[in-house]
Design a protein around this motif. Structure first.
Motif, short mmCIF file in Angstrom:
data_model
loop_
_atom_site.label_atom_id
_atom_site.label_comp_id
_atom_site.label_asym_id
_atom_site.label_seq_id
_atom_site.Cartn_x
_atom_site.Cartn_y
_atom_site.Cartn_z
N CYS A 249 0.77 -1.38 0.14
CA CYS A 249 -0.10 0.02 -0.14
C CYS A 249 0.85 1.23 0.00
O CYS A 249 1.99 1.33 0.38
N LYS A 250 0.16 2.23 -0.56
CA LYS A 250 1.03 3.62 -0.42
C LYS A 250 0.10 4.42 0.42
O LYS A 250 0.56 5.60 1.00
N HIS A 251 -1.08 4.15 0.55
CA HIS A 251 -2.06 4.87 1.55
C HIS A 251 -2.94 3.40 2.60
O HIS A 251 -3.06 2.42 2.06
N PRO A 252 -3.38 3.85 3.56
CA PRO A 252 -3.62 3.13 4.44
C PRO A 252 -5.11 2.43 3.76
O PRO A 252 -5.54 2.97 3.06
N TRP A 253 -5.14 1.17 4.09
CA TRP A 253 -6.13 0.09 3.45
C TRP A 253 -6.18 -0.17 2.10
O TRP A 253 -7.15 -0.65 1.70
N GLU A 254 -5.23 -0.05 1.52
CA GLU A 254 -5.10 -0.31 0.02
C GLU A 254 -4.41 -1.84 0.01
O GLU A 254 -3.94 -2.35 0.97
N CYS A 255 -4.76 -2.50 -1.30
CA CYS A 255 -4.00 -3.86 -1.24
C CYS A 255 -3.60 -3.78 -2.76
O CYS A 255 -4.28 -4.37 -3.68
N ARG A 256 -2.40 -3.41 -3.02
CA ARG A 256 -1.81 -3.17 -4.33
C ARG A 256 -0.98 -4.70 -4.62
O ARG A 256 -0.03 -4.81 -4.11
N CYS A 257 -1.51 -5.37 -5.55
CA CYS A 257 -0.82 -6.81 -5.76
C CYS A 257 0.46 -6.47 -6.26
O CYS A 257 0.85 -5.61 -7.27
N GLU A 258 0.96 -7.69 -5.86
CA GLU A 258 2.53 -7.70 -6.38
C GLU A 258 2.61 -8.44 -7.77
O GLU A 258 1.35 -8.91 -8.04
N LYS A 259 3.40 -8.42 -8.44
CA LYS A 259 3.46 -9.07 -9.80
C LYS A 259 3.32 -10.55 -9.82
O LYS A 259 3.79 -11.32 -9.08
N GLY A 260 2.13 -10.99 -10.51
CA GLY A 260 1.75 -12.29 -10.64
C GLY A 260 0.63 -12.65 -9.51
O GLY A 260 0.13 -13.84 -9.45
N TRP A 261 -0.01 -11.44 -8.87
CA TRP A 261 -0.89 -12.03 -7.95
C TRP A 261 -2.26 -10.98 -8.35
O TRP A 261 -1.87 -9.79 -8.95
N GLY A 262 -3.47 -11.28 -8.11
CA GLY A 262 -4.71 -10.54 -8.21
C GLY A 262 -5.76 -10.71 -7.23
O GLY A 262 -5.43 -11.60 -6.28
N GLY A 263 -6.77 -10.30 -7.54
CA GLY A 263 -7.94 -10.57 -6.45
C GLY A 263 -7.85 -9.47 -5.43
O GLY A 263 -7.02 -8.37 -5.55
N LEU A 264 -9.19 -9.28 -4.94
CA LEU A 264 -9.42 -8.23 -3.89
C LEU A 264 -8.18 -8.12 -3.03
O LEU A 264 -7.88 -7.16 -2.53
N LEU A 265 -7.85 -9.21 -2.39
CA LEU A 265 -7.05 -9.60 -1.36
C LEU A 265 -5.48 -10.07 -1.81
O LEU A 265 -4.73 -10.66 -1.15
N CYS A 266 -5.19 -9.94 -3.41
CA CYS A 266 -3.98 -10.51 -3.92
C CYS A 266 -3.83 -11.67 -3.58
O CYS A 266 -2.55 -12.14 -3.15
N ASP A 267 -4.62 -12.53 -3.60
CA ASP A 267 -4.43 -14.17 -3.08
C ASP A 267 -4.81 -15.07 -4.28
O ASP A 267 -4.61 -16.25 -3.94
N LYS A 268 -5.02 -14.54 -5.46
CA LYS A 268 -5.01 -15.29 -6.40
C LYS A 268 -3.71 -15.32 -7.45
O LYS A 268 -3.34 -14.35 -7.81
N ASP A 269 -3.35 -16.50 -7.55
CA ASP A 269 -2.09 -16.91 -8.37
C ASP A 269 -2.49 -16.75 -9.87
O ASP A 269 -3.05 -17.50 -10.39
N LEU A 270 -1.89 -15.57 -10.48
CA LEU A 270 -2.30 -15.51 -11.97
C LEU A 270 -1.26 -16.36 -13.10
O LEU A 270 -1.65 -16.33 -14.02
N SER A 271 -0.36 -16.92 -12.25
CA SER A 271 0.60 -17.79 -13.30
C SER A 271 -0.19 -19.04 -13.36
O SER A 271 0.39 -19.91 -14.25
N VAL A 272 -1.20 -19.46 -12.74
CA VAL A 272 -1.62 -20.72 -12.71
C VAL A 272 -2.69 -20.79 -14.15
O VAL A 272 -3.47 -19.94 -14.19
#
Length: 272
Positions: A249-272
């Protein structure tokens, strides 16, 4: 209850009326006379001095006119014709009258060392009236009164009362260290904040070094308490959205996904 409140009110008013921001000090350091014996009892010669101020440019010699401040020394021993060095006399002074004042200085005989200073007119052994110019300052000014049968030499000054400073003694400064202020006073009456405090009245704590001014605060020196949504030793790290797994996050309560991850909580592996 009404009588109690009335009494308290009168006490407060009387305190305000007698409160002064300056004091007049006079020190008699030499008094001699050839008119007669200073003391009635040669074996136990005790004397004291009295001074009064009159706020007028004319010399007032009558003691009944002394209505603008008076002071006494304690009693002390002397020989039969001369007195040297008395304790300073202090008189609360009204600074509305800086300038020329009329001063009455009296020498008195105390009948014995056990007596408290009294003002029985039969015991007066010297009476002097003069006018002097008063200004604020630590330096003593010298004065003298020479008559046909007696001589008086003295020094005087006007100094600020305790906790008052400045040319007119109107600047108040009293050291304090309590929940509201934390400072001492220098010789000029300026507030000097104690270690760990800042501000006009030294009531603002100095936070931990580097603590974010925007995202952190402190209630006591050396702290760094983070505001809602921030964390870290200096409160510079935002808190991500709860449950964010592979994001930042850059501001409180954000969830900016790292490379290769997606979803609201960045818990979906996009490489599968």
């Amino acid at each position: 209850m009404a009588q109690l409140l009335s009494a308290c009110f009168l006490i407060l008013v009387s305190v305000q009326l007698v409160k002064s921001s300056a004091v007049f000090e006079l020190n008699v350091y030499s008094f001699t006379t050839t008119s007669s014996s200073v003391c009635k009892q040669s074996r136990d010669c005790q004397v004291f001095f009295r001074v009064c101020l009159n706020y007028t440019q004319d010399v007032i010699s009558y003691r009944l006119a002394c209505s603008n401040g008076t002071g006494l020394t304690g009693t002390f021993s002397s020989d039969q014709s001369s007195i040297f060095t008395s304790a300073p006399i202090t008189v609360p002074f009204n600074l509305n009258w800086l300038g020329t004042v009329s001063v009455i200085i009296e020498a008195w005989n105390a009948e014995s060392s056990n007596d408290q200073p009294t003002e029985n007119l039969n015991n007066m052994i010297g009476h002097f009236a003069t006018k002097i110019n008063l200004t604020i300052g630590q330096k003593w000014s010298l004065g003298e009164q020479i008559g046909e049968k007696s001589e008086l030499r003295f020094s005087y000054r006007v100094v600020c009362d305790e906790f008052y400073y400045g040319d007119d003694c109107v600047d108040f400064c009293r050291s304090r260290d309590d929940p509201f202020s934390h400072f001492t006073c220098d010789d000029a009456g300026n507030r000097i904040c104690l270690h760990g405090w800042k501000g006009q009245y030294c009531g603002e704590p100095i936070c931990f070094s580097g603590c974010s001014e925007e995202h952190g605060h402190c209630m006591a020196p050396g702290q760094c308490n983070c505001r809602y949504g921030w964390q870290g030793p200096r409160c510079e790290e935002c808190l991500p959205y709860p449950g964010c797994k592979h994001g930042t996050c850059k501001h409180p309560w954000e969830c900016r996904c790292e490379k290769g991850w997606g979803g609201l909580l960045c818990d979906k592996d996009l490489s599968v």
